[in-house]
Design a protein around this motif. Structure first.
Motif, mmCIF file in Angstrom:
data_model
loop_
_atom_site.group_PDB
_atom_site.id
_atom_site.type_symbol
_atom_site.label_atom_id
_atom_site.label_comp_id
_atom_site.label_asym_id
_atom_site.label_seq_id
_atom_site.Cartn_x
_atom_site.Cartn_y
_atom_site.Cartn_z
ATOM 1 N N UNK A 1 0.987 -0.554 -0.133
ATOM 2 C CA UNK A 1 0.434 -0.123 0.311
ATOM 3 C C UNK A 1 1.091 0.836 -0.265
ATOM 4 N N UNK A 2 2.241 1.173 0.577
ATOM 5 C CA UNK A 2 3.077 2.621 0.735
ATOM 6 C C UNK A 2 3.296 2.220 -0.274
ATOM 7 N N UNK A 3 3.980 1.418 -0.914
ATOM 8 C CA UNK A 3 4.628 1.492 -2.254
ATOM 9 C C UNK A 3 3.975 1.948 -3.267
ATOM 10 N N UNK A 4 2.358 1.760 -3.288
ATOM 11 C CA UNK A 4 1.635 1.870 -4.591
ATOM 12 C C UNK A 4 1.498 3.480 -4.445
ATOM 13 N N UNK A 5 0.919 4.230 -2.704
ATOM 14 C CA UNK A 5 0.539 5.961 -2.724
ATOM 15 C C UNK A 5 1.558 6.486 -2.765
ATOM 16 N N UNK A 6 2.938 6.541 -2.413
ATOM 17 C CA UNK A 6 3.504 6.977 -1.652
ATOM 18 C C UNK A 6 3.339 7.452 0.028
ATOM 19 N N UNK A 7 2.139 6.427 0.221
ATOM 20 C CA UNK A 7 2.161 7.392 1.677
ATOM 21 C C UNK A 7 3.425 7.479 2.306
ATOM 22 N N UNK A 8 3.593 9.049 3.310
ATOM 23 C CA UNK A 8 4.583 8.751 3.637
ATOM 24 C C UNK A 8 4.092 9.643 5.373
ATOM 25 N N UNK A 9 3.355 9.197 5.497
ATOM 26 C CA UNK A 9 2.199 9.926 7.346
ATOM 27 C C UNK A 9 3.413 8.654 8.349
ATOM 28 N N UNK A 10 3.539 9.408 9.388
ATOM 29 C CA UNK A 10 5.133 8.872 9.621
ATOM 30 C C UNK A 10 4.010 7.689 11.320
ATOM 31 N N UNK A 11 2.930 7.945 11.009
ATOM 32 C CA UNK A 11 2.647 7.509 12.524
ATOM 33 C C UNK A 11 2.436 6.451 12.167
ATOM 34 N N UNK A 12 1.915 5.991 10.517
ATOM 35 C CA UNK A 12 1.600 4.876 9.615
ATOM 36 C C UNK A 12 2.959 4.789 9.325
ATOM 37 N N UNK A 13 3.832 4.981 9.040
ATOM 38 C CA UNK A 13 4.856 4.547 8.655
ATOM 39 C C UNK A 13 6.413 4.010 9.119
ATOM 40 N N UNK A 14 6.106 4.558 10.506
ATOM 41 C CA UNK A 14 6.846 4.012 11.790
ATOM 42 C C UNK A 14 6.911 3.745 12.951
ATOM 43 N N UNK A 15 7.338 2.500 13.112
ATOM 44 C CA UNK A 15 7.176 2.313 14.538
ATOM 45 C C UNK A 15 7.478 2.507 15.862
ATOM 46 N N UNK A 16 8.853 3.185 15.794
ATOM 47 C CA UNK A 16 9.048 3.427 16.335
ATOM 48 C C UNK A 16 8.787 4.990 17.081
ATOM 49 N N UNK A 17 8.514 6.705 15.964
ATOM 50 C CA UNK A 17 7.154 6.691 16.107
ATOM 51 C C UNK A 17 6.009 6.771 16.515
ATOM 52 N N UNK A 18 4.971 5.838 16.679
ATOM 53 C CA UNK A 18 4.242 5.136 16.910
ATOM 54 C C UNK A 18 4.213 5.121 18.350
ATOM 55 N N UNK A 19 5.012 4.426 19.143
ATOM 56 C CA UNK A 19 5.297 3.931 20.120
ATOM 57 C C UNK A 19 5.526 5.458 20.906
ATOM 58 N N UNK A 20 6.989 6.068 20.324
ATOM 59 C CA UNK A 20 6.831 7.638 21.315
ATOM 60 C C UNK A 20 5.769 7.883 21.278
ATOM 61 N N UNK A 21 4.689 8.345 21.048
ATOM 62 C CA UNK A 21 3.598 9.151 21.859
ATOM 63 C C UNK A 21 2.617 8.380 21.588
ATOM 64 N N UNK A 22 2.236 6.736 22.286
ATOM 65 C CA UNK A 22 2.039 6.466 21.995
ATOM 66 C C UNK A 22 1.048 5.025 21.900
#
Length: 348
Positions: free
Chosen positions: A40-61
């Motif tokens: 999905x990320x490859x086909x759309x180019x999605x870059x929203x970090x909450x959905x693309x980075x486990x580390x970022x998501x964990x930092x915000x809870x």
């Protein structure tokens, strides 16, 4: 005399096959995998970090990056296609789409629909079917619900049979707004997210040109439509589409929505969660080879009760084909999508 066995395959539902308040449990529940998300990320180019980075998501809870909201929407939509719109001429619009919970890799979703309305077209060749579709998780808890209406051909337009017209009342906007339980300003890193602009920095009526364009290749939209399990023939059967006024396969509208959302990162990078799709229309067809651009307008700023860490923006995003959006085109043949939706951003 040997009886001919009943056919094992099906041509799908036509307008005559729908009844008001009919309930349909859709087949083929799916478990969301890492591969699904990566594709999905490859086909759309999605870059929203909450959905693309486990580390970022964990930092915000969060315990891990949630699955992108529009992947969930398209996946639930796709589960309903075989029973609702496999024969559709066009998917006409959406309303009342409420994202009730976020999903994670490894969870399983299924879908069910209820027919809310039926209306024949004036030429008697087709009918409009309104359905409310719900996506449910492995606990049978609804995680998403939306209304869509679709133009479906009649099996026998010359039969003379007709159905009473019933058009449902559709909400102007989704209220109340479903909000995440996590406090998003906990360790929120603007640099990693890709923008210094939070909820407080946007103004009512502000227009944002997302600048970048992306050409949708035939392979891209065909792969995306398979990813979403959308079996509608208008997207796959090039032979049949030669006989239509379009003359070729149409790009699935959900892929156009996902593409426009991905483009909106440039200007709305901190708009990390889609809370609702209030309404949407596909205003013109998109074909392989078309280049998609997008721009957004802030049509409502919403302060959320009991939450000082986040706010909501109601946006109206228009996507165009082969037409950059520096002049903010709101209508015309180049506009292919008009989407009214609500996003969640961190506050300062």
């Amino acid at each position: 005399m040997t009886e001919t066995p009943a056919p094992k395959s099906t041509t799908g539902r036509f307008f005559e096959d729908f009844e008001l308040e009919q309930r349909i449990n859709h087949a083929s529940p799916r478990t969301i995998t890492e591969g699904d998300v990566a594709l999905y990320h490859a086909l759309t180019g999605n870059r929203f970090t909450l959905q693309t980075s486990n580390q970022f998501a964990r930092h915000v809870g969060y315990h891990a990056a949630p699955v992108d909201d529009l992947f969930v929407f398209n996946a639930v939509f796709g589960l309903s296609v075989a029973d609702v719109s496999i024969n559709a001429v066009a998917n006409l619009g959406y309303a009342g789409c409420d994202f009730l919970a976020q999903l994670y890799v490894g969870e399983t979703i299924r879908a069910r629909s209820t027919v809310m309305g039926l209306r024949e077209t004036s030429d008697g060749e087709n009918g409009i079917v309104y359905v409310r579709t719900e996506g449910l998780d492995h606990r049978d808890v609804p995680v998403l619900r939306f209304v869509r209406w679709v133009l479906v051909p009649k099996r026998d337009p010359k039969s003379g049979k007709s159905k009473p017209a019933t058009v449902p009342d559709l909400p102007d906007a989704v209220r109340p707004i479903t909000v995440p339980r996590h406090r998003l300003n906990r360790d929120w890193d603007d640099a990693s997210a890709g923008s210094p602009h939070r909820w407080d920095d946007y103004a009512l009526g502000e227009k944002i040109d997302h600048i970048d364009g992306v050409t949708i290749e035939e392979a891209d939209h065909m792969t995306a439509t398979r990813l979403f399990r959308n079996a509608a023939r208008v997207h796959f059967d090039a032979h049949a589409m030669k006989k239509t006024p379009f003359g070729r396969r149409l790009v699935y509208g959900g892929h156009v929505i996902a593409t426009a959302r991905a483009l909106s990162f440039n200007g709305l990078a901190n708009a990390c969660i889609v809370s609702a799709i209030n309404g949407g229309r596909h205003t013109a067809p998109v074909f392989g080879g078309d280049t998609i651009f997008a721009w957004s307008e802030v049509i409502e700023k919403i302060a959320l009760e009991k939450r000082d860490d986040i706010g909501a923006l109601r946006l109206r995003t228009r996507a165009t084909k082969n037409h950059p959006c520096h002049d903010h085109p709101a209508e015309g043949p180049e506009v292919v999508l008009d989407l009214d939706y609500t996003v969640i951003l961190p506050r300062r």
